[in-house]
Design a protein around this motif. Structure first.
Motif, PDB file in Angstrom:
ATOM      1  N   THR A 286      43.018  27.065  29.515  1.00 51.79           N
ATOM      2  CA  THR A 286      44.342  27.621  29.827  1.00 51.79           C
ATOM      3  C   THR A 286      45.267  27.517  28.625  1.00 51.79           C
TER       4      THR A 286
ATOM      5  N   LYS B 128      45.455  40.361  30.391  1.00 56.94           N
ATOM      6  CA  LYS B 128      44.248  40.273  31.219  1.00 56.94           C
ATOM      7  C   LYS B 128      43.363  39.088  30.828  1.00 56.94           C
TER       8      LYS B 128
ATOM      9  N   GLU C  40      44.227  36.108  30.808  1.00 57.75           N
ATOM     10  CA  GLU C  40      44.502  35.056  31.774  1.00 57.75           C
ATOM     11  C   GLU C  40      43.636  35.236  33.024  1.00 57.75           C
ATOM     12  N   SER C  41      43.471  36.484  33.458  1.00 55.44           N
ATOM     13  CA  SER C  41      42.638  36.739  34.628  1.00 55.44           C
ATOM     14  C   SER C  41      41.169  36.448  34.326  1.00 55.44           C
TER      15      SER C  41
ATOM     16  N   ALA D 132      40.691  32.771  34.321  1.00 55.17           N
ATOM     17  CA  ALA D 132      40.719  32.253  35.689  1.00 55.17           C
ATOM     18  C   ALA D 132      39.367  32.433  36.370  1.00 55.17           C
ATOM     19  N   LEU D 133      38.694  33.568  36.110  1.00 50.79           N
ATOM     20  CA  LEU D 133      37.357  33.774  36.686  1.00 50.79           C
ATOM     21  C   LEU D 133      36.370  32.744  36.146  1.00 50.79           C
TER      22      LEU D 133
ATOM     23  N   GLN E  76      48.448  33.806  35.766  1.00 45.67           N
ATOM     24  CA  GLN E  76      47.312  33.459  36.618  1.00 45.67           C
ATOM     25  C   GLN E  76      46.562  32.247  36.079  1.00 45.67           C
TER      26      GLN E  76
ATOM     27  N   ALA F 223      45.819  29.007  38.345  1.00 49.14           N
ATOM     28  CA  ALA F 223      44.502  28.385  38.538  1.00 49.14           C
ATOM     29  C   ALA F 223      44.572  26.890  38.274  1.00 49.14           C
TER      30      ALA F 223
ATOM     31  N   LEU G 149      41.916  31.576  44.809  1.00 43.17           N
ATOM     32  CA  LEU G 149      42.268  32.019  43.469  1.00 43.17           C
ATOM     33  C   LEU G 149      41.466  33.253  43.076  1.00 43.17           C
TER      34      LEU G 149
ATOM     35  N   SER H 230      43.057  36.705  44.317  1.00 42.79           N
ATOM     36  CA  SER H 230      44.185  37.245  43.559  1.00 42.79           C
ATOM     37  C   SER H 230      43.768  37.674  42.156  1.00 42.79           C
ATOM     38  N   THR H 231      42.820  36.926  41.550  1.00 45.32           N
ATOM     39  CA  THR H 231      42.378  37.264  40.198  1.00 45.32           C
ATOM     40  C   THR H 231      41.619  38.584  40.182  1.00 45.32           C
TER      41      THR H 231
ATOM     42  N   THR I 203      43.849  41.588  40.538  1.00 43.66           N
ATOM     43  CA  THR I 203      44.523  41.945  39.286  1.00 43.66           C
ATOM     44  C   THR I 203      43.575  42.683  38.349  1.00 43.66           C
TER      45      THR I 203
END
Length: 460
Positions: A56, A77, A79-80, A83-84, A146, A150, A198, A201-202, A205
């Motif tokens: 992060t 993107k 950040e997404s 997060a995955l 995001q 997370a 989480l 929502s990820t 996006t």
């Protein structure tokens, strides 16, 4: 990188790294010493949090970079995507904990050795994680990050996981040998459930699902702008913390380009006020309004053909429409070419209003945009002023003043101001002033044009 959101996200993520690492080490050491699978599982969960917060921290240093030639929508993107990756690690950890818990339940592993130390560590862990989860959640909400969201979920799951471990240790102390393994299973289930939340929502996006309620807010904001007739289509996608909005908006076709541009500017301002961080792509579609006058429709027809017209006169003769137009063309143009242009304009007007409409076009030379000229001599100005005053004598127009005369290649240009009774209608004023102008041109053939400005008494 001086963007305030970037500074907040980087600072919060960096503090989370130290919090995660410290508590993970403490829980693992205590868990290994007393033989508690639940506490070791929770320590491993916190270890994943350490890796997650490091990711992060690195991602938020990149995600706030502005758009460039290769990333037209910026780098949000990332950040997404990060997060995955964090979600995947959580599910791997949850699966490993479930496998080990099942193995211990089946083989009947001995219960952990209890003391006050694990309970003290867990209570401290709960306090630290609760504090960090709230801080991260606030930062994620404020910056729409995001990656921070997370991280906040990880700390929230640590709070619940620590509570589950305490329950498991208490059950083991009361003689229930399965308590520790059951608590580990509870930790795994909570990790999986939070990961699922989480992930939803990820993925939304990443597949460009419009954020809930944003389309309605953007549509309402655009409709508040004066001049907007309708919002034909609106699309929203979110990249990082920025809302990218594509809007096709109907505007009156009679509006000039600079006014349409002002509508675009005000629409961007309205969108920004409604959604904070927003980037609007505004496509204006000119449409005819129900209240357009015949004159306005004719002006649109001429403008669409790139023609300059003025003095548009429209009459309705008992159901028959008559139109008179002054059309300006290049003064050096041959009459045949100018006539063809006039015929095309008249044909377009008939296409709009019907074949029975009567159209007459007066062709005149287009005035040069910046004709060369010089101020006339003072005695010439005085001569013109005296003549104007004589022509206005005993009439409704009086007080001829501010007379200016310019010599140009085309002839003399005369400007003057005059006064009329404040109750006189514009039509009457125009008729009287026009008579003075015609008299001046008859008396002075070198005068090419006369521009008058009538004003009531006392006007500046």
């Amino acid at each position: 990188m001086n963007h305030p959101d970037h500074t907040v996200k980087s600072r919060v993520a960096a503090i989370s790294i130290f919090a995660s690492a410290g508590m993970a080490a403490a829980k693992f050491a205590v868990g290994a010493s007393i033989g508690s699978l639940a506490l070791i599982s929770e320590a491993l969960h916190s270890s994943v949090d350490v890796v997650a917060t490091v990711i992060t921290w690195m991602v938020v240093r990149v995600s706030d970079r502005p758009a460039d030639q290769e990333h037209h929508y910026g780098h949000g993107k990332l950040e997404s995507v990060s997060a995955l990756g964090i979600i995947a690690m959580l599910y791997v950890l949850a699966g490993g904990i479930l496998v080990e818990s099942y193995s211990r339940l089946r083989e009947g592993a001995p219960p952990p050795t209890l003391s006050a130390i694990p309970f003290i560590v867990l209570l401290i862990d709960i306090a630290v994680n609760f504090w960090r989860a709230r801080a991260l959640h606030r930062a994620a909400h404020d910056t729409k990050s995001q990656a921070l969201a997370a991280d906040a979920l990880h700390f929230a799951s640590d709070v619940l996981g620590s509570v589950a471990v305490i329950i498991g240790l208490v059950l083991s102390g009361l003689g229930y040998a399965w308590g520790d393994a059951a608590a580990a299973i509870g930790v795994a289930v909570m990790i999986a459930a939070l990961g699922m939340r989480l992930a939803r929502s990820t993925v939304e996006t990443l597949v460009d699902r419009a954020p809930e309620g944003v389309s309605e807010k953007a549509d309402a904001a655009i409709r508040t702008v004066p001049g907007v007739v309708d919002v034909e289509r609106l699309r929203v996608r979110m990249v990082g913390s920025t809302h990218f909005i594509d809007a096709i908006v109907q505007v009156p076709r009679t509006y000039p380009i600079d006014r349409v541009d002002e509508i675009k500017r005000k629409a961007q301002q309205a969108i920004t006020e409604a959604l904070d961080d927003a980037d609007l792509t505004f496509t204006a579609v000119p449409v005819a309004r129900n209240n357009e006058s015949v004159r306005e429709r004719i002006m649109v027809i001429a403008r669409n053909s790139g023609l300059a017209i003025h003095h548009v006169t429209v009459h309705d003769l008992g159901g028959k429409l008559t139109v008179s137009i002054d059309l300006e063309v290049d003064g050096d143009m041959a009459l045949t070419a100018a006539h063809d242009i006039a015929q095309e304009l008249e044909r377009n007007i008939r296409d709009e209003f019907g074949e029975d409409v009567e159209v007459d076009t007066h062709i005149e030379p287009l005035e040069p945009e910046l004709p060369l000229g010089t101020d006339a001599a003072p005695d010439r100005v005085e001569t013109i002023r005296t003549a104007l005053a004589r022509f206005a004598a005993d009439g409704a127009i009086h007080d001829i003043h501010n007379v200016r005369v310019r010599d140009t290649d085309a002839g003399e240009i005369v400007n003057f101001h005059c006064r009329a009774a404040p109750s006189m209608s514009v039509i009457k004023v125009h008729e009287n002033v026009d008579e003075i102008e015609r008299a001046l041109r008859r008396a002075f053939p070198t005068v090419k044009r006369v521009i008058s400005h009538a004003e009531p008494p006392g006007a500046a």
